[in-house]
Motif scaffolding. Structure first.
Motif, PDB file in Angstrom:
ATOM      1  N   UNK A 141      27.823  36.301  35.132  1.00 21.25           N
ATOM      2  CA  UNK A 141      28.092  35.480  33.958  1.00 21.25           C
ATOM      3  C   UNK A 141      29.589  35.203  33.810  1.00 21.25           C
ATOM      4  N   UNK A 142      30.407  36.229  34.081  1.00 20.36           N
ATOM      5  CA  UNK A 142      31.854  36.042  34.014  1.00 20.36           C
ATOM      6  C   UNK A 142      32.308  34.999  35.029  1.00 20.36           C
ATOM      7  N   UNK A 143      31.712  35.032  36.218  1.00 19.02           N
ATOM      8  CA  UNK A 143      32.050  34.035  37.239  1.00 19.02           C
ATOM      9  C   UNK A 143      31.667  32.634  36.765  1.00 19.02           C
ATOM     10  N   UNK A 144      30.500  32.512  36.162  1.00 17.63           N
ATOM     11  CA  UNK A 144      30.072  31.205  35.659  1.00 17.63           C
ATOM     12  C   UNK A 144      30.991  30.669  34.577  1.00 17.63           C
ATOM     13  N   UNK A 145      31.398  31.538  33.665  1.00 13.17           N
ATOM     14  CA  UNK A 145      32.330  31.116  32.617  1.00 13.17           C
ATOM     15  C   UNK A 145      33.672  30.692  33.211  1.00 13.17           C
ATOM     16  N   UNK A 146      34.138  31.412  34.222  1.00 18.48           N
ATOM     17  CA  UNK A 146      35.397  31.053  34.874  1.00 18.48           C
ATOM     18  C   UNK A 146      35.297  29.675  35.529  1.00 18.48           C
ATOM     19  N   UNK A 147      34.153  29.390  36.113  1.00 18.20           N
ATOM     20  CA  UNK A 147      33.956  28.071  36.734  1.00 18.20           C
ATOM     21  C   UNK A 147      34.000  26.941  35.708  1.00 18.20           C
ATOM     22  N   UNK A 148      33.687  27.271  34.459  1.00 19.24           N
ATOM     23  CA  UNK A 148      33.702  26.265  33.387  1.00 19.24           C
ATOM     24  C   UNK A 148      35.061  26.182  32.688  1.00 19.24           C
ATOM     25  N   UNK A 149      36.050  26.901  33.221  1.00 20.84           N
ATOM     26  CA  UNK A 149      37.404  26.784  32.680  1.00 20.84           C
ATOM     27  C   UNK A 149      37.827  27.890  31.745  1.00 20.84           C
ATOM     28  N   UNK A 150      36.977  28.886  31.547  1.00 25.97           N
ATOM     29  CA  UNK A 150      37.345  30.012  30.687  1.00 25.97           C
ATOM     30  C   UNK A 150      38.080  31.094  31.485  1.00 25.97           C
ATOM     31  N   UNK A 151      38.714  32.013  30.748  1.00 25.62           N
ATOM     32  CA  UNK A 151      39.332  33.199  31.354  1.00 25.62           C
ATOM     33  C   UNK A 151      38.563  34.399  30.828  1.00 25.62           C
ATOM     34  N   UNK A 152      37.561  34.859  31.583  1.00 28.97           N
ATOM     35  CA  UNK A 152      36.714  35.953  31.105  1.00 28.97           C
ATOM     36  C   UNK A 152      37.332  37.324  31.355  1.00 28.97           C
ATOM     37  N   UNK A 206      28.178  46.793  40.961  1.00 33.41           N
ATOM     38  CA  UNK A 206      28.390  45.341  40.916  1.00 33.41           C
ATOM     39  C   UNK A 206      29.280  44.813  42.027  1.00 33.41           C
ATOM     40  N   UNK A 207      29.590  45.653  43.022  1.00 34.47           N
ATOM     41  CA  UNK A 207      30.582  45.248  44.023  1.00 34.47           C
ATOM     42  C   UNK A 207      30.222  43.939  44.725  1.00 34.47           C
ATOM     43  N   UNK A 208      29.005  43.800  45.196  1.00 34.77           N
ATOM     44  CA  UNK A 208      28.646  42.607  45.962  1.00 34.77           C
ATOM     45  C   UNK A 208      28.755  41.348  45.113  1.00 34.77           C
ATOM     46  N   UNK A 209      28.416  41.448  43.828  1.00 34.75           N
ATOM     47  CA  UNK A 209      28.506  40.300  42.938  1.00 34.75           C
ATOM     48  C   UNK A 209      29.971  39.939  42.676  1.00 34.75           C
ATOM     49  N   UNK A 210      30.813  40.956  42.561  1.00 32.67           N
ATOM     50  CA  UNK A 210      32.247  40.702  42.407  1.00 32.67           C
ATOM     51  C   UNK A 210      32.811  40.051  43.666  1.00 32.67           C
ATOM     52  N   UNK A 211      32.403  40.576  44.822  1.00 35.84           N
ATOM     53  CA  UNK A 211      32.916  40.047  46.084  1.00 35.84           C
ATOM     54  C   UNK A 211      32.516  38.591  46.289  1.00 35.84           C
ATOM     55  N   UNK A 212      31.230  38.307  46.104  1.00 37.75           N
ATOM     56  CA  UNK A 212      30.718  36.976  46.437  1.00 37.75           C
ATOM     57  C   UNK A 212      30.953  35.941  45.348  1.00 37.75           C
ATOM     58  N   UNK A 213      30.751  36.326  44.084  1.00 32.47           N
ATOM     59  CA  UNK A 213      30.831  35.352  43.004  1.00 32.47           C
ATOM     60  C   UNK A 213      32.239  35.177  42.440  1.00 32.47           C
ATOM     61  N   UNK A 214      33.069  36.231  42.575  1.00 27.01           N
ATOM     62  CA  UNK A 214      34.396  36.190  41.941  1.00 27.01           C
ATOM     63  C   UNK A 214      35.525  36.145  42.965  1.00 27.01           C
ATOM     64  N   UNK A 215      35.600  37.159  43.830  1.00 26.55           N
ATOM     65  CA  UNK A 215      36.743  37.261  44.744  1.00 26.55           C
ATOM     66  C   UNK A 215      36.739  36.167  45.797  1.00 26.55           C
ATOM     67  N   UNK A 216      35.589  35.909  46.420  1.00 31.15           N
ATOM     68  CA  UNK A 216      35.552  34.880  47.458  1.00 31.15           C
ATOM     69  C   UNK A 216      35.931  33.514  46.899  1.00 31.15           C
ATOM     70  N   UNK A 217      35.551  33.261  45.646  1.00 35.06           N
ATOM     71  CA  UNK A 217      35.875  31.981  45.000  1.00 35.06           C
ATOM     72  C   UNK A 217      37.247  31.997  44.326  1.00 35.06           C
TER      73      UNK A 217
END
Length: 345
Positions: free
Chosen positions: A93-104, A117-128
């Motif tokens: 959800x934090x990644x989705x909000x960041x994609x919409x211009x927010x700072x979560x 949550x490591x894999x979700x952080x790696x793939x949804x947040x760090x890689x992007x």
């Protein structure tokens, strides 16, 4: 946890003066004698920043009260998201909000972010390379609840993750100072968090101290030993340095709150001065943390020093109990830090 450690969990211990010390795992306060404290510096700093920036939102996985994010929720309920006990959904959800211009700002316990949550952080947040700020309580040995809640390896886990900035603040000064700087940082951040009544340490020893993202700062000068420390171990190193000064041992303390990117220039320059013994101190396993990062820096740069030692947690699952007991057991107390340094000279 072994059968022997389970038996010791509720075994009364005795302090050096003979006083019995309870070892209930419910005791989870950080000893900081002689220092003023600040209530919930992270929560208040985030509220102050959010008043100036409408992009800031706060999310938590059922731990708002235990990460001080509840203060943000009380002030700005429309920008506060309670995700329930679902850390993977929290990060997505934090990644989705960041994609919409927010700072979560996503908060939970450090073990849940780094393990669940490591894999979700790696793939949804760090890689992007998204500007999600992951701020986590109970880092290292700051709880007596045992291996399920002791995040002794979180920095090692995240150090290998590209794009991720890592912070281990020492005190209330660091926490309040880091919030606006990690907001300004464009990429993802993982920060450890001390919560509740947090000691104010650094400005007592260095009145002009200001947190600087990516920078190590000398808090105390000394000619015999250089301690390179992070997190609350900087407080312990400073207190140990004062004890050792009474024995004519002059200890310098270089505070390194940013673990990645590491301030290799300052570390190398300070370590090269005077052939001092270099000691790293961290509230983290000696595997994959600050100590190994500093050792690699000194080795690859060919810095000549008067010896190298690491103060940190062992490569094992730790016991449960009262923090004063555990910190003494694993060498993180002021007395044990001073004792180890003196034995290496």
């Amino acid at each position: 946890m072994t059968l022997a450690s389970m038996a010791r969990k509720y075994e009364p211990r005795r302090l050096p003066d003979g006083e019995r010390q309870a070892t209930s795992a419910m005791i989870a306060s950080l000893a900081a004698e002689g220092y003023d404290t600040v209530a919930a510096p992270f929560g208040h700093a985030l509220v102050e920043a959010a008043r100036k920036d409408e992009r800031i939102v706060g999310l938590t996985a059922d731990l708002g009260k235990y990460t001080d994010l509840h203060i943000f929720g009380q002030e700005m309920p429309d920008r506060y998201y309670q995700m329930g006990m679902a850390e993977q959904i929290l990060m997505s959800a934090a990644a989705g909000l960041a994609r919409e211009g927010f700072i979560p700002f996503a908060t939970t316990y450090a073990v849940f972010a780094s393990r669940r949550a490591y894999d979700f952080i790696a793939m949804a947040i760090a890689e992007e390379n998204l500007p999600v700020k992951i701020v986590c309580a109970l880092p290292g040995l700051t709880t007596g609840y045992g291996p399920s809640h002791q995040a002794t390896e979180d920095l090692a886990i995240f150090r290998g993750l590209p794009n991720m900035t890592l912070i281990d603040p020492c005190d209330a000064d660091d926490i309040a100072g880091m919030v606006p700087q990690i907001i300004a940082h464009e990429g993802p951040v993982y920060s450890r968090l001390l919560r509740g009544k947090v000691p104010s340490v650094l400005t007592r020893h260095k009145p002009d101290y200001k947190f600087l993202l990516g920078k190590a700062q000398m808090i105390r000068e000394g000619k015999d030993v250089l301690v390179i420390s992070t997190g609350f171990m900087t407080m312990r190193a400073l207190d140990a340095a004062e004890q050792l000064a009474r024995d004519n041992v002059d200890v310098a303390v270089l505070h390194c709150p940013t673990i990645k990117p590491l301030d290799v220039e300052t570390i190398a320059a300070e370590a090269a001065k005077g052939g001092r013994l270099v000691v790293t101190a961290e509230n983290h396993t000696v595997v994959g943390g600050l100590g190994e990062a500093v050792a690699g820096t000194l080795l690859t740069r060919g810095v000549s020093i008067g010896g190298f030692r690491m103060i940190g947690l062992p490569d094992e699952f730790l016991e449960a109990g009262a923090l004063p007991t555990l910190h003494d057991m694993y060498g993180l107390s002021v007395a044990k830090v001073a004792e180890q340094i003196k034995s290496w000279l």
